[in-house]
Every structure is written in structure tokens, then in C-alpha cells.
Design a protein around this motif. Sequence first.
Motif, PDB file in Angstrom:
ATOM      1  N   LEU A 174      20.251  20.478  -5.021  1.00  0.00           N
ATOM      2  CA  LEU A 174      19.955  18.967  -4.555  1.00  0.00           C
ATOM      3  C   LEU A 174      18.607  18.970  -3.656  1.00  0.00           C
ATOM      4  CD1 LEU A 174      23.495  17.867  -3.530  1.00  0.00           C
ATOM      5  CD2 LEU A 174      22.394  17.624  -5.630  1.00  0.00           C
ATOM      6  N   ASP A 175      17.794  17.604  -3.879  1.00  0.00           N
ATOM      7  CA  ASP A 175      16.346  17.685  -3.356  1.00  0.00           C
ATOM      8  C   ASP A 175      16.683  16.392  -2.116  1.00  0.00           C
ATOM      9  OD1 ASP A 175      15.223  19.527  -4.622  1.00  0.00           O
ATOM     10  OD2 ASP A 175      14.362  18.145  -6.249  1.00  0.00           O
ATOM     11  N   GLY A 179      19.941  13.844  -1.093  1.00  0.00           N
ATOM     12  CA  GLY A 179      20.645  14.653  -1.891  1.00  0.00           C
ATOM     13  C   GLY A 179      20.472  14.358  -3.475  1.00  0.00           C
ATOM     14  N   SER A 182      17.955  17.587  -8.292  1.00  0.00           N
ATOM     15  CA  SER A 182      16.537  18.184  -8.730  1.00  0.00           C
ATOM     16  C   SER A 182      16.042  17.793 -10.186  1.00  0.00           C
ATOM     17  CB  SER A 182      16.560  19.598  -8.334  1.00  0.00           C
ATOM     18  OG  SER A 182      15.535  20.161  -8.925  1.00  0.00           O
ATOM     19  N   SER A 203      22.511  21.756  -1.222  1.00  0.00           N
ATOM     20  CA  SER A 203      21.479  21.067  -0.596  1.00  0.00           C
ATOM     21  C   SER A 203      20.876  22.083   0.352  1.00  0.00           C
ATOM     22  CB  SER A 203      22.126  19.944   0.097  1.00  0.00           C
ATOM     23  OG  SER A 203      20.920  19.416   0.957  1.00  0.00           O
ATOM     24  N   ASP A 204      19.584  21.698   0.508  1.00  0.00           N
ATOM     25  CA  ASP A 204      18.844  22.535   1.748  1.00  0.00           C
ATOM     26  C   ASP A 204      19.272  22.137   3.173  1.00  0.00           C
ATOM     27  OD1 ASP A 204      17.452  23.944  -0.345  1.00  0.00           O
ATOM     28  OD2 ASP A 204      15.607  22.825  -0.173  1.00  0.00           O
ATOM     29  N   LEU A 207      24.026  16.881   4.397  1.00  0.00           N
ATOM     30  CA  LEU A 207      23.956  15.721   4.131  1.00  0.00           C
ATOM     31  C   LEU A 207      24.557  14.700   4.893  1.00  0.00           C
ATOM     32  CD1 LEU A 207      23.861  16.374   0.203  1.00  0.00           C
ATOM     33  CD2 LEU A 207      21.930  15.918   1.644  1.00  0.00           C
ATOM     34  N   GLN A 210      27.718  11.773   2.345  1.00  0.00           N
ATOM     35  CA  GLN A 210      28.166  12.937   1.537  1.00  0.00           C
ATOM     36  C   GLN A 210      28.765  11.883   0.375  1.00  0.00           C
ATOM     37  OE1 GLN A 210      30.310  16.112   2.991  1.00  0.00           O
ATOM     38  NE2 GLN A 210      28.864  16.815   4.309  1.00  0.00           N
ATOM     39  N   VAL A 213      26.211  10.914  -2.003  1.00  0.00           N
ATOM     40  CA  VAL A 213      25.633  11.896  -2.782  1.00  0.00           C
ATOM     41  C   VAL A 213      26.511  12.432  -4.125  1.00  0.00           C
ATOM     42  CG1 VAL A 213      24.995  14.252  -2.657  1.00  0.00           C
ATOM     43  CG2 VAL A 213      24.264  12.622  -0.704  1.00  0.00           C
ATOM     44  N   LEU A 229      30.169  19.724  -2.204  1.00  0.00           N
ATOM     45  CA  LEU A 229      28.988  19.827  -1.844  1.00  0.00           C
ATOM     46  C   LEU A 229      28.767  21.154  -0.732  1.00  0.00           C
ATOM     47  CD1 LEU A 229      28.056  16.206  -0.732  1.00  0.00           C
ATOM     48  CD2 LEU A 229      27.363  17.284  -2.866  1.00  0.00           C
ATOM     49  N   HIS A 231      25.774  23.404   1.622  1.00  0.00           N
ATOM     50  CA  HIS A 231      24.244  23.503   2.089  1.00  0.00           C
ATOM     51  C   HIS A 231      23.926  24.951   2.447  1.00  0.00           C
ATOM     52  CE1 HIS A 231      26.115  23.128   5.982  1.00  0.00           C
ATOM     53  NE2 HIS A 231      24.968  23.783   6.425  1.00  0.00           N
TER      54      HIS A 231
END
Length: 237
Positions: A174-175, A179, A182, A203-204, A207, A210, A213, A229, A231
Motif C-alpha cells: 500500500l502506498d 493506503g 501500489s 503499509s509503510d 493507517l 482503516q 482502506v 492490514l 504496517h
Amino acid sequence: PAVIDGPQARIVDWPYRAGAALHRGAFLSGLLPRTSLDRFTVSVGSLHFGGAGKTPLTLDLAGPGSALLMKGYRAMGARSSASVLCDDDQGPPWRRRLIIDGRAHTAQQGSALIGDEAAMAAAQRPGLWVGVGADRVLSAKGLLKQQDVERFILDDAFSHHRLHRDLDLLAVPLDGPDGGVSAGLRREGTHAVRRARALIGVSDNILDEQVLVLSELRRVMRYDGPVWLCHKTPASL
């Protein structure tokens, strides 16, 4: 199903997607045989090339009784497969001792034989057996000669059709703070998510929205099964 899935596909994806479709078709048709390890077998993979978080997820799933199967990306050793165990939990991972086919090496030295990724994965999880090699069946059989394995976990194996799995998990990178999925290069089209038992959005960052997302992830990937999800958390040097 179509190999190309609309405007998200890029021209550079097409040759790989076409090859993946032919490869899978050969196993589905019975032209190429599939093998069962007679153990509960899980794969963690991604439609995206690199950076989806597959290997950390694989390590998180590897509890007691598990063994990990990895390809050994960029391994320089001539061996076709290797059995690896870290029996040292002291000091930084790259200095820990790996036993590779009965011989001791530091993880840094062992990376030349089994690849950086496999050496670091083994060093990060002392006591976890790791089978390394492009032939996952051969690697698994080598481990079973040394250890009573209850379950096998395959890293980067969503498109590895030779080996039967009981569970396929698909990591989706995810970007950005919202979120979104990509748009990076993909190995297969979105239709391939039908084979997954569950999606894991990676994700980085943590989020906030959520629920939104999750809804967007389902919509973009056209998937109505279980979705989670998570991270990324940087580790200490």
C-alpha cells in the motif's frame, strides 16, 4: 481468465504475465505434476515485484514446528539446495552462526552460499530450519530427513504451482498515507487474487482510516474474502 486486466497493466508486465499464465496452465491441465509434502503447507506471495513485505510476514508466521522454504535469491553457491539452521542468538544477526548442510559459517559468510535474504532470515530466527533452493520439493525432503516438520511455510511462492498448498496468503503493498494499492509492476493480473485464501495489505505507516482502506483494497483487487492490514516497523541495527 485474461492475462491482462485493463488500464492498470503496463506493456512491460505483459511478457511475464503471459509466461505465468502458461506456467500455471501446465500444472492445472496435468501436463506438469504437482507434489504434496503431506504436511500443512502455506505460501506467502504477492502479485507485485519486490517490496511487498513477503519475507517478514513469512517469518512472523513461522512458529514452533515450522520450517521455511526459500529460493535463495542471488545465491552464488553451486549447491541445488541447502538445509540451514541458526543455533546462535547472541550479537547482531550477520555475526550469528549458521549451520549450512552441517558446516558452520557466520551469516555474513553464509550469504555467499545461500543468498543474503535466506542468510538473514535464518539468522533472525534462531532454531528455525530453513530450506534454500529453487526446487522447493528437494529442499523440503532434505529438511524432513533432519527434522520432524509439522508445517512448511513458503516465501514468495504464490506462483509456485508445483507444490500443493493448503493456504495461499497474498501480500499487497500500500502506498501513501491513504493506503492506496501500489501501482507497481505485477507478476499476474488482478484476476489471480481468486486463488488467495486471504489478502494482507502492507503499509509503510500506521493507517488512520482503516475501514476505508480495507474497502478500497477490496475494490481495487476485486476480492471479497478475508483481508487484514499491517504496517512495517523498522528493526534496530
